[in-house]
Each structure stands twice: as structure tokens, then as C-alpha cells.
Scaffold this active site. Sequence first.
Site, PDB file in Angstrom:
ATOM      1  N   HIS A   1       0.862  -1.192   0.000  1.00 14.86           N
ATOM      2  CA  HIS A   1       0.000   0.000   0.000  1.00 14.86           C
ATOM      3  C   HIS A   1       0.895   1.238   0.000  1.00 14.86           C
ATOM      4  CE1 HIS A   1      -2.778   3.031   1.596  1.00 14.86           C
ATOM      5  NE2 HIS A   1      -3.774   2.201   1.348  1.00 14.86           N
TER       6      HIS A   1
ATOM      7  N   CYS B   1      -3.758   2.791  -4.080  1.00  9.72           N
ATOM      8  CA  CYS B   1      -4.747   3.566  -3.334  1.00  9.72           C
ATOM      9  C   CYS B   1      -4.815   4.957  -3.945  1.00  9.72           C
ATOM     10  CB  CYS B   1      -4.361   3.620  -1.866  1.00  9.72           C
ATOM     11  SG  CYS B   1      -5.473   4.654  -0.904  1.00  9.72           S
TER      12      CYS B   1
ATOM     13  N   HIS C   1      -7.709   0.504  -4.091  1.00 14.14           N
ATOM     14  CA  HIS C   1      -8.506   1.231  -3.109  1.00 14.14           C
ATOM     15  C   HIS C   1      -9.003   2.472  -3.830  1.00 14.14           C
ATOM     16  CE1 HIS C   1      -6.402  -0.335   0.809  1.00 14.14           C
ATOM     17  NE2 HIS C   1      -6.998  -1.287   0.145  1.00 14.14           N
TER      18      HIS C   1
ATOM     19  N   ASP D   1     -12.769   2.741  -0.851  1.00 12.12           N
ATOM     20  CA  ASP D   1     -12.018   3.065   0.365  1.00 12.12           C
ATOM     21  C   ASP D   1     -12.842   4.047   1.188  1.00 12.12           C
ATOM     22  OD1 ASP D   1      -9.905   2.972   2.091  1.00 12.12           O
ATOM     23  OD2 ASP D   1      -8.542   4.121   0.853  1.00 12.12           O
ATOM     24  N   HIS D   2     -12.233   4.601   2.209  1.00 14.47           N
ATOM     25  CA  HIS D   2     -12.928   5.477   3.164  1.00 14.47           C
ATOM     26  C   HIS D   2     -14.183   6.144   2.621  1.00 14.47           C
ATOM     27  CE1 HIS D   2      -8.737   6.372   5.023  1.00 14.47           C
ATOM     28  NE2 HIS D   2      -9.035   5.086   5.016  1.00 14.47           N
TER      29      HIS D   2
ATOM     30  N   TYR E   1     -14.876   4.126   7.854  1.00 19.81           N
ATOM     31  CA  TYR E   1     -15.286   2.749   7.574  1.00 19.81           C
ATOM     32  C   TYR E   1     -16.734   2.437   7.944  1.00 19.81           C
ATOM     33  CZ  TYR E   1     -10.655   1.635   5.988  1.00 19.81           C
ATOM     34  OH  TYR E   1      -9.501   1.601   5.253  1.00 19.81           O
TER      35      TYR E   1
HETATM   36  C1  DNO Z   1      -6.497   3.069   5.370  1.00 26.79           C
HETATM   37  C2  DNO Z   1      -5.976   1.804   4.864  1.00 26.79           C
HETATM   38  C3  DNO Z   1      -4.580   1.538   5.355  1.00 26.79           C
HETATM   39  C4  DNO Z   1      -4.065   0.221   4.849  1.00 26.79           C
HETATM   40  C5  DNO Z   1      -2.677  -0.107   5.258  1.00 26.79           C
HETATM   41  C6  DNO Z   1      -2.190  -1.313   4.533  1.00 26.79           C
HETATM   42  O1  DNO Z   1      -7.649   3.215   5.532  1.00 26.79           O
HETATM   43  O2  DNO Z   1      -6.058   1.743   3.512  1.00 26.79           O
HETATM   44  O3  DNO Z   1      -4.615   1.510   6.761  1.00 26.79           O
HETATM   45  O4  DNO Z   1      -4.894  -0.792   5.327  1.00 26.79           O
HETATM   46  O5  DNO Z   1      -1.813   0.937   5.034  1.00 26.79           O
HETATM   47  O6  DNO Z   1      -1.233  -1.963   5.269  1.00 26.79           O
END
Ligand code: DNO
Length: 352
Positions: free
Chosen positions: A198, A236, A265, A310-311, A324
Site C-alpha cells: 500500500h 490507493c 482502493h 475506500d474510506h 469505515y
Molecule cells: C487506510 C488503509 C490503510 C491500509 C494499510 C495497509 O484506511 O487503507 O490503513 O490498510 O496501510 O497496510
Amino acid sequence: MKLSFRWYGEDDPVKIGYIRQIPNMQSIVTAIYDVAVGETWSRESIDKLKNMVEEAGLAFDVIESVPVHEDIKLGLPSRQAYIENYKENIRRLAKAGVKVICYNFMPVFDWTRTELNKELEDGSTALIYDMKQLEKMDPLKGELSLPGWDSSYTKDELAEIFEKYKAVDEEKLWANLEYFLKEIIPVAEEHNVLMAIHPDDPPYPIFGLPRIITNEKNIDRFLKLVDSKHNGLTLCTGSLGSAHFNDVVRMVDKYSAMGRIHFMHIRNVKLLEDGSFEESAHYSPHGSLDIVEIIKALYKNKFDGYIRPDHGRMIWGETGRPGYGLYDRALGAMYITGIWETLEKTTSPSDL
Ligand code: DNO
């Protein structure tokens, strides 16, 4: 593409059965959370998690994350035992059918924000990163940790770790990452697990600690450290897109054409002039990233890996783990699916 959703296990306020109700949802992204970083995950707990996911009608094939012990990032002699545990976790997860393992190599802190509940114009709340606020933060004075991180440290532990990082600059961190990869990627190859690093979030050094998975030049360098499909990326969009110097569409296109993105992501951020940013709804006009162009690049390269929204913001009165919740991420999932379906019905990848 295979649509997936992050779930924090039984303690997650978001019920797995609700995730299953999101149209097109196929896969759960999860981890074992009650084992200290660096230790092995028991076969029993892996199987228990797998069963919960499969009983909900979803696939157990992406782990986020198997966290990397700080001693590995620091390159300490004690790293070897943690690396052996890491390899064992890869083997055990492969045996349970896991296809992709996400991890990061950020010293000490994972994704970092200055505020978790910033109220936006429409009354929703979002995670934000304010440059001026960050400059005032001193992790050695408080216990900085964010919900959603895989690990966090007490104030005393932090002081000790910061001291050790004085000996680790960017080049040393690269060497430690290379050492780690040369140990684990052969195991991932043997067991057919795709490792997916990531990027650093935000993608530049913070609190005086080095960060290296930050931009195109460095990601090129990372991929060459071990030139194997099994040494790949979690791309991401929000992490890379939170700096003006990254062209996210170009990066998605380039690395998916190379077959090195295994996990996406997808998140939007509204990037401000001074480098601060606010997490926004996935919908392109609400942020600085063009999500349609990002998905087009994946479609063009016949991306068949995993995508997760993602978020999300907190909307409709939902409470829970910032970033989340269920609702806004579900909207993101449908937005992604809608774009993908439209492309499938109207465009051939070779036309793009
Ligand atoms: C944030 C996530 C990160 C991710 C880590 C992977 O929301 O995308 O915390 O899980 O960086 O190790």
C-alpha cells in the site's frame, strides 16, 4: 474486476450480512486483529474468519493487512524471526485460499489525518488532513493513533522507536524493504499469493520519518527490487492523490498495464492549494480525482484484480469507525459498479 469491502471482523459495527446486500459485492477484505504485530496467526483463527466470511456468501481472498513489524523496517538483527513469522503467515493464508495480501512499509504511522469528523457543507463528516494542524502535532507528546490502524504505540514506545529511526534514512529504508522482499516474495511465489504494498498516506515524509512508496519514480524502483508479478501494488487513489505531484490516472494505467496492481482502493480527495486535503464522496465532481478516468484505465487494461471502495464519509446519522461506515462506502461501491457496467456495455477495452 472483483468488488470487495473491508470488514473489521465480529467487532465491526458494520454487519457482514449488510455488506452482502450491496449489489455486485463478492469479496471481504479483512484480517486477524487480536494478534500482536509480527506474530503468527493461528490456523484456527484464520479458519474461523474464513468460515464467517463464506457463511455470509462472500469470498475470503484478500487480507488487509499482514502488518510488518517495526524491526523489519528498522533492519534490526531481530528482524529475521519476524520475517520467518511473516513467511509462515503467507503459507497459512495461502492454504486458506487467500489470493492477495496487502501490507505497507510506512515507519511507525499508517495513514494519518488531523481530524476525523470534519463537518462538510452537506452535514456529512469526513476525515481531513490540514497542513497547519499537522505541523503543530507532536506524536511524542500525545498517543497518536487512528481507528483503522493495524498497530499503535504508547508514548514511551514511540519515543524509543523514534530514537531508533534516527539511524534510518530513505536509502536505509529502501535497503530494509529490499531485504524483506527478497525473503518473502519467493514464498509468495511458491504459494501463489500476490503481495500488494500500500502506498504511503500521505505520500511524503511526516514527523521526520522517511516514507518511500510515494510517487511514480519510487514505485518504479519498488517494482524492480524484485521483478515478479507477486511483488505488486495496492494502488490507493486517495493516498497517491493527496499530493499534487502524482498523476493518479497515469499511474493506474501504467501499473495495471504491467499487471502489477492486484488490489485497488478507490477513494476521492479534495486537494487544497497548500497540500491539505479533505476526503470527499467518491463522485468525481466532489473531489480532485477523476474516478471515471481511473476506472477506464483499469477497464482498458482488463483489470481482473480486487477493488474496494475506500474510506467513506459518515452520512445519514451513521456512527462507527471513521472512514469505515457502511453507507457511504456502499454508495462508492455502486458508483464503481455503475461505471464498470457502463464501460462493459458501451466500450471495448481495445477502443480506449
Ligand atoms: C487506510 C488503509 C490503510 C491500509 C494499510 C495497509 O484506511 O487503507 O490503513 O490498510 O496501510 O497496510
